[in-house]
Scaffold this active site. Structure first.
Site, mmCIF file in Angstrom:
data_model
loop_
_atom_site.group_PDB
_atom_site.id
_atom_site.type_symbol
_atom_site.label_atom_id
_atom_site.label_comp_id
_atom_site.label_asym_id
_atom_site.label_seq_id
_atom_site.Cartn_x
_atom_site.Cartn_y
_atom_site.Cartn_z
ATOM 1 N N ARG A 134 49.309 -34.283 48.303
ATOM 2 C CA ARG A 134 49.192 -35.570 47.609
ATOM 3 C C ARG A 134 49.739 -35.394 46.204
ATOM 4 N NH1 ARG A 134 43.640 -36.753 46.569
ATOM 5 N NH2 ARG A 134 44.152 -36.324 44.397
ATOM 6 N N GLU A 154 49.547 -34.579 38.768
ATOM 7 C CA GLU A 154 49.466 -33.257 39.401
ATOM 8 C C GLU A 154 49.918 -33.344 40.849
ATOM 9 O OE1 GLU A 154 45.451 -31.816 39.332
ATOM 10 O OE2 GLU A 154 44.699 -33.451 40.577
ATOM 11 N N ASN A 156 48.940 -31.798 44.596
ATOM 12 C CA ASN A 156 47.872 -31.098 45.309
ATOM 13 C C ASN A 156 48.391 -30.478 46.596
ATOM 14 O OD1 ASN A 156 45.443 -32.217 43.681
ATOM 15 N ND2 ASN A 156 46.663 -34.021 44.214
ATOM 16 N N SER A 161 42.476 -34.906 49.314
ATOM 17 C CA SER A 161 41.411 -35.716 49.914
ATOM 18 C C SER A 161 41.662 -37.212 49.779
ATOM 19 C CB SER A 161 40.074 -35.351 49.283
ATOM 20 O OG SER A 161 40.141 -35.542 47.894
ATOM 21 N N LYS A 342 48.718 -25.621 38.297
ATOM 22 C CA LYS A 342 49.389 -26.450 37.286
ATOM 23 C C LYS A 342 50.476 -25.677 36.548
ATOM 24 C CE LYS A 342 46.448 -30.269 36.557
ATOM 25 N NZ LYS A 342 45.114 -29.798 37.035
ATOM 26 N N LYS A 404 45.155 -28.608 29.883
ATOM 27 C CA LYS A 404 44.614 -28.497 31.245
ATOM 28 C C LYS A 404 44.563 -27.040 31.683
ATOM 29 C CE LYS A 404 46.449 -32.870 33.054
ATOM 30 N NZ LYS A 404 47.147 -33.459 34.222
ATOM 31 N N GLU A 408 44.744 -25.765 39.821
ATOM 32 C CA GLU A 408 44.623 -27.133 40.314
ATOM 33 C C GLU A 408 43.180 -27.604 40.207
ATOM 34 O OE1 GLU A 408 45.832 -29.464 44.387
ATOM 35 O OE2 GLU A 408 44.274 -27.950 44.306
ATOM 36 N N GLY A 409 42.975 -28.897 40.254
ATOM 37 C CA GLY A 409 41.612 -29.443 40.253
ATOM 38 C C GLY A 409 41.207 -29.843 38.862
ATOM 39 N N ARG A 492 43.192 -44.323 42.611
ATOM 40 C CA ARG A 492 41.897 -43.994 42.052
ATOM 41 C C ARG A 492 41.800 -44.575 40.655
ATOM 42 N NH1 ARG A 492 40.367 -37.847 42.583
ATOM 43 N NH2 ARG A 492 42.618 -37.829 42.272
#
Lengths: 516, 516
Positions: A134, A154, A156, A161, A342, A404, A408-409, A492
């Site tokens: 994604r 970013e 993924n 999800s 990242k 950041k 990731e996340g 989102r």
């Protein structure tokens, strides 16, 4: 121009309209599986000892606005992005070099890398690799720009999800826009809603088709005698977002007739086996509820093991290694997970030095490569030689940036004026764990109303992030691509204060879009 | 013979099998809308102030056994039953005579009758009448019988519920029987489950088609200027079973493209209007969330007003009268509701005196009438002249009977040896409120396992009740039948102790069936 579109949207609701929408959405969500298990802060364990309760996923009352050109561009670039991350994953040396610095300071990266090295030494028995990706964007709308542009937040590569629930939100908003049939009155009339519909959202079909393609490409059982085959979903304990995952397994079962089982990450070593007498190392799943039965796992789909907290002990690392060395097609492999850090995004975006992007997309025309590059926000490492340090430590330039973690996340970002202070509070040797990214400016006037999972309704200024799903199946040994598809998306929407390190009174909701 | 079938069913579950089934069913139910709002004893209001939580409907882990011949007979007789109750409803004098005795002692019956009389005096403006029925049976299996026979427990003419959720339970059990595709192992192997499937269960389609037929038969708007038309669901406040109802409105909206709105019984007079200037008296619905809009109601579907507790004040009776005098097709009319009283069932079953059954089914062949009659359990009034009193007051004969209130709706039955004592504790003038029914003997060895709404799992001996759905649309003025259909069924399974006035530790669950 763009701002004025947002300033009059969504239409205002009087109390009866709001009550109707909230009640309708609440019931629709529960009837149609747009649900989550409630958080422990909402429903304490002792009030639901068996864990049967569910509640609506957090959703917006209205679809949000999104610029049509940006949406089309994001969709158009998805298969290029898929190809890019497959190519990166195939270049083990390049990833190793990027990770080199991090391995010293980051146990998580270091352990993932060790899993890869251990399996590499033994020899991988499965060359096929599956990515369910994604790519997340914002519509960058700085006040001085004439039109919004697409900027990537970013990319993924593991446990991407919300495909399952996102499709449902699109259905919800679409139904509301057309409800009741022939005389739609669920929403107040508004020029951007009348005769407008969210784009189709085949996220579930796309992601399930990706998994099904891997299942088929695995080929016949490698066991003697041959075993029936299945896909395994490897999942976290107490997963609140389980219904998002079940939307995919339902599609695999119903549309593709493929057996799917769920196994907790903590139980992988209890219920799956590799017989070392078989050099192909097929992964055997033995369902605890049918002890005489065995299935061979074609595809190991990870909805766990993406964050350090997923590895509670050495046994979890053993389980990850166990999956990695098996013949099952991994979604994703360790290398593909690492490609999603990242820091990779930052290196690709570097404006000086070698053109990594062009290298990885060597078969792609220059115009397309430029379009991909145009989605990168400027970003920097914090090494002493680059521009990043200067921009981060200077209060004035820091104001236009976000810091950041290179993994990731999300959730641990440091924003604007907090950056210099934060950096000075940690040892300089730690700085390499961070990347500095120029802030993306989503439309400042965007607003929406959200129904939280506890039933509270909040409204205010919001920041929307559009994710586009893609799947790719490739041969890691020679880079050959077996299947490369895009389809489905996620909106989102967060209360603006949340994204700026603000208060917990905000919200983060699933949303859909109407294009303008 | 029959008993031996039941004694080895369902297959035993070890703890891993049980855990798997419970978890799978819990998640499936929530994903697919097989849910209810939790009871206040499970989730206190203060723990969910906005009422967003839902939980699985109570369901059995296994489909229950049901004799194939009985199931086929119940389906075959449903359209005859539909016709019977339409014919009874058309015979106002007959109903009036039956009710005569009750009107003195029963305020509820008396008030319903008054609503009818008031509207009759003014003149009905709608002759079409819609019945959505459910006829409930047990497989009568006395120890001395060679094969089970079909016996009717009751016939529901108002708010016949569970069609929506029942279809889902059938899907759940069917999926489990076939899960995973190609290698079913969700259930332990058992001769009655292997290669066996529940019959199709088109309850939602059938009930929605009944409502849609009424909507179409209503014809064009009777308002000037013409208004768009809709179906109204009249519902109770805090309805826990809302998702059962939403399954029907979703089908009406999606498959039939008919606008459906829900109105609380307490708000009928706030949001619906009859303009007395229009002698046709169309029922106008004005949605509170779209105050400039009006719809004309073709069909008023009552999922409320079936029990005395639904009428909290005079205003509720006004609302019922308001609906009854409107041009909307009622599902059901007051007369049709009264036809569903248990006393009607008892009079039809009387073995002496006039043959009411043959009269109401005058166009039907004798063989079919005999088959309907064969589904009646012997039942009696408690008048001084009949057999009922003697059977009820004698402890020995009372042991084979149940005492039921003559109104529809269960829960207040008196069983066996408690009957003589109970009757002697109330004034004899009250006896006419009760009917005495010979006990139906469901298979004594039937067992199942149930997942309650709070997640508790209980197993034990059970009593199963099969309901079959039917719909009929007729002209009350001349008895002409416009549409008469059957389709879909419900299996409800209770712990045996509950039905015999037992303890609250039992369960009552939605179920499906496999035939033997």
């Amino acid at each position: 121009m763009t701002e004025s579109v947002y300033s009059s949207y969504p239409p205002a609701l009087d109390s009866a309209q709001k009550e109707f929408l909230v009640k309708t959405i609440k019931d629709w969500a529960t009837q149609n599986g747009l649900v989550v298990r409630p958080s422990p802060t909402f429903v304490a364990k002792e009030n639901d000892p068996q864990g049967v309760l569910a509640t609506n996923a957090p959703v917006t009352l209205f679809p949000s606005l999104f610029p049509k050109a940006c949406f089309e561009e994001a969709r158009a670039l998805q298969t290029v992005y898929n190809q890019l991350y497959a190519a990166i994953t195939c270049d083990e040396d390049w990833i190793g070099k990027i990770m080199e610095d991090l391995i010293d300071v980051d146990d998580f990266i270091s352990n993932l890398w060790k899993v890869h090295l251990a399996v590499k030494e033994e020899g991988y028995t499965q060359n096929l690799s599956l990515g369910l990706y994604r790519s997340d964007y914002m519509a960058h709308t700085p006040s001085d720009a004439s039109s919004p542009s697409l900027k990537q937040v970013e990319f993924n590569t593991i446990s991407s999800s919300f495909g399952g629930l996102s499709s449902l939100v699109t259905s919800l908003h679409t139904e509301l826009l057309n409800s009741p049939p022939g005389h739609p009155i669920a929403y107040p009339s508004h020029p951007l809603l009348d005769n407008n519909q969210p784009p189709e959202n085949p996220a579930v079909e796309t992601l399930a088709a990706g998994l099904a393609a891997a299942h088929v490409a695995y080929g016949p059982s490698k066991s003697t005698p041959a075993l029936p085959t299945c896909i395994l979903f490897l999942v976290q304990e107490n997963e609140r977002n389980i219904f998002d995952q079940l939307a995919l397994s339902r599609e695999l079962t119903k549309a593709h007739k493929i057996p799917v089982f769920r196994v907790l990450s903590s139980e992988i070593l209890d219920h799956t086996f590799i017989h070392d007498s078989n050099p192909s190392r097929p992964l055997i799943y033995q369902p605890p509820h049918s002890s005489g039965t065995q299935f061979e796992v074609t595809t190991a789909y990870l909805r766990c093991f993406y964050a350090p907290t997923d590895y509670k002990s050495e046994r979890d690392w053993q389980a990850r290694t166990h999956l990695e060395r098996s013949a099952a097609i991994k979604c994703p492999t360790v290398l593909n997970q690492l490609a999603g850090c990242k820091v990779v995004q930052q290196v690709l975006a570097e404006q000086e030095g070698p053109d990594h992007l062009a290298k990885f997309l060597s078969g792609t025309d220059d115009a397309t490569i430029s379009r991909v590059r145009a989605t990168f926000a400027p970003q920097y490492d914090l090494s002493s030689t680059g521009r990043g340090q200067k921009l981060a430590l200077n209060l004035e330039t820091a104001m236009n940036h976000v810091l950041k973690p290179q993994r990731e996340g999300g959730g641990n970002n440091v924003y604007k004026d907090a950056i210099p202070e934060f950096l000075r509070s940690i040892p300089e040797t730690e700085w390499k764990r961070w990347i500095l990214m120029e802030l993306i400016h989503p439309p400042a006037e965007a607003k929406n109303v959200a129904l939280r999972s506890d039933g509270e309704v909040l409204s205010g200024h919001v920041i929307g992030e559009l994710g586009v799903y893609g799947t790719i199946l490739w041969d890691q040994a020679n880079g050959n691509i077996v299947q490369n598809e895009q389809g489905g998306w996620l909106m989102r929407t967060k209360a603006r204060d949340v994204n700026e390190g603000g208060v917990a009174t905000g919200f983060s909701s699933l949303d859909s879009i109407v294009l303008y």
